[in-house]
Design a protein around this motif. Sequence first.
Motif, PDB file in Angstrom:
ATOM      1  N   ILE A 142       0.391   1.745  10.838  1.00 28.09           N
ATOM      2  CA  ILE A 142      -0.217   0.414  10.957  1.00 28.09           C
ATOM      3  C   ILE A 142      -0.845   0.205  12.325  1.00 28.09           C
ATOM      4  CG2 ILE A 142       1.238  -0.612   9.169  1.00 28.09           C
ATOM      5  CD1 ILE A 142       2.745  -2.120  11.460  1.00 28.09           C
ATOM      6  N   ALA A 202      -4.183   1.934  11.914  1.00 28.60           N
ATOM      7  CA  ALA A 202      -4.995   1.321  10.856  1.00 28.60           C
ATOM      8  C   ALA A 202      -5.571  -0.020  11.284  1.00 28.60           C
ATOM      9  CB  ALA A 202      -4.161   1.144   9.593  1.00 28.60           C
ATOM     10  N   TYR A 235      -6.521   5.609   5.229  1.00 33.84           N
ATOM     11  CA  TYR A 235      -6.300   5.092   3.874  1.00 33.84           C
ATOM     12  C   TYR A 235      -5.968   3.600   3.917  1.00 33.84           C
ATOM     13  CZ  TYR A 235      -4.199   4.727  -0.784  1.00 33.84           C
ATOM     14  OH  TYR A 235      -3.895   4.345  -2.061  1.00 33.84           O
ATOM     15  N   VAL A 236      -5.049   3.231   4.804  1.00 32.36           N
ATOM     16  CA  VAL A 236      -4.672   1.818   4.941  1.00 32.36           C
ATOM     17  C   VAL A 236      -5.865   1.008   5.456  1.00 32.36           C
ATOM     18  CG1 VAL A 236      -3.162   0.197   6.178  1.00 32.36           C
ATOM     19  CG2 VAL A 236      -2.216   2.312   5.243  1.00 32.36           C
ATOM     20  N   ASP A 274      -3.387   8.830   6.933  1.00 33.95           N
ATOM     21  CA  ASP A 274      -2.696   7.686   6.336  1.00 33.95           C
ATOM     22  C   ASP A 274      -3.252   6.369   6.870  1.00 33.95           C
ATOM     23  OD1 ASP A 274      -1.236   9.649   5.089  1.00 33.95           O
ATOM     24  OD2 ASP A 274       0.601   9.302   6.222  1.00 33.95           O
ATOM     25  N   LEU A 330       0.270  -6.854   9.014  1.00 29.63           N
ATOM     26  CA  LEU A 330       0.688  -5.524   8.569  1.00 29.63           C
ATOM     27  C   LEU A 330       2.146  -5.306   8.933  1.00 29.63           C
ATOM     28  CD1 LEU A 330      -2.272  -3.182   9.635  1.00 29.63           C
ATOM     29  CD2 LEU A 330      -1.559  -3.777   7.319  1.00 29.63           C
ATOM     30  N   ASN A 380       1.795   4.807   0.978  1.00 32.62           N
ATOM     31  CA  ASN A 380       1.476   5.647   2.121  1.00 32.62           C
ATOM     32  C   ASN A 380       1.363   7.088   1.632  1.00 32.62           C
ATOM     33  OD1 ASN A 380       1.316   6.946   4.569  1.00 32.62           O
ATOM     34  ND2 ASN A 380       2.969   5.786   5.499  1.00 32.62           N
ATOM     35  N   VAL A 403       0.850  -1.194   0.000  1.00 29.40           N
ATOM     36  CA  VAL A 403       0.000   0.000   0.000  1.00 29.40           C
ATOM     37  C   VAL A 403       0.883   1.240   0.000  1.00 29.40           C
ATOM     38  CG1 VAL A 403      -1.760   1.256   1.301  1.00 29.40           C
ATOM     39  CG2 VAL A 403      -1.767  -1.249   1.270  1.00 29.40           C
TER      40      VAL A 403
END
Length: 102
Positions: free
Chosen positions: A48, A51, A24-25, A21, A38, A13, A11
């Motif tokens: 991460i 996320a 988005y993840v 961010d 992750l 960033n 992915v």
Amino acid sequence: LEKDGYPVVAVANPLRGVKNDAGYVADILGSIKSPVVLVGHSYGGSVISEAADGHATVKALVYVAAFAPDAGETAAQLAGKFPGSSLGPTLAPPVTLSSGGK
């Protein structure tokens, strides 16, 4: 990993702040139905960490020379937490955006 039969998604960033961010993840995580590991490097560790929250498919987080924040801890706080860090003094001051954010 792919050679050994593991699917891989790299992915990009967007680098627009941890919350943005991570969102988005997290959106991408929502499209993956299989178990997920992750991996984050450097700032990606903070991304991460956030996320993964609320995604039952995330089975592990891997930090590669990365920020591994406690709940609510920022990368900036981590950068100054341990003696010898040179990151904090090298950062430029935040830029104020037209939206009022930084």
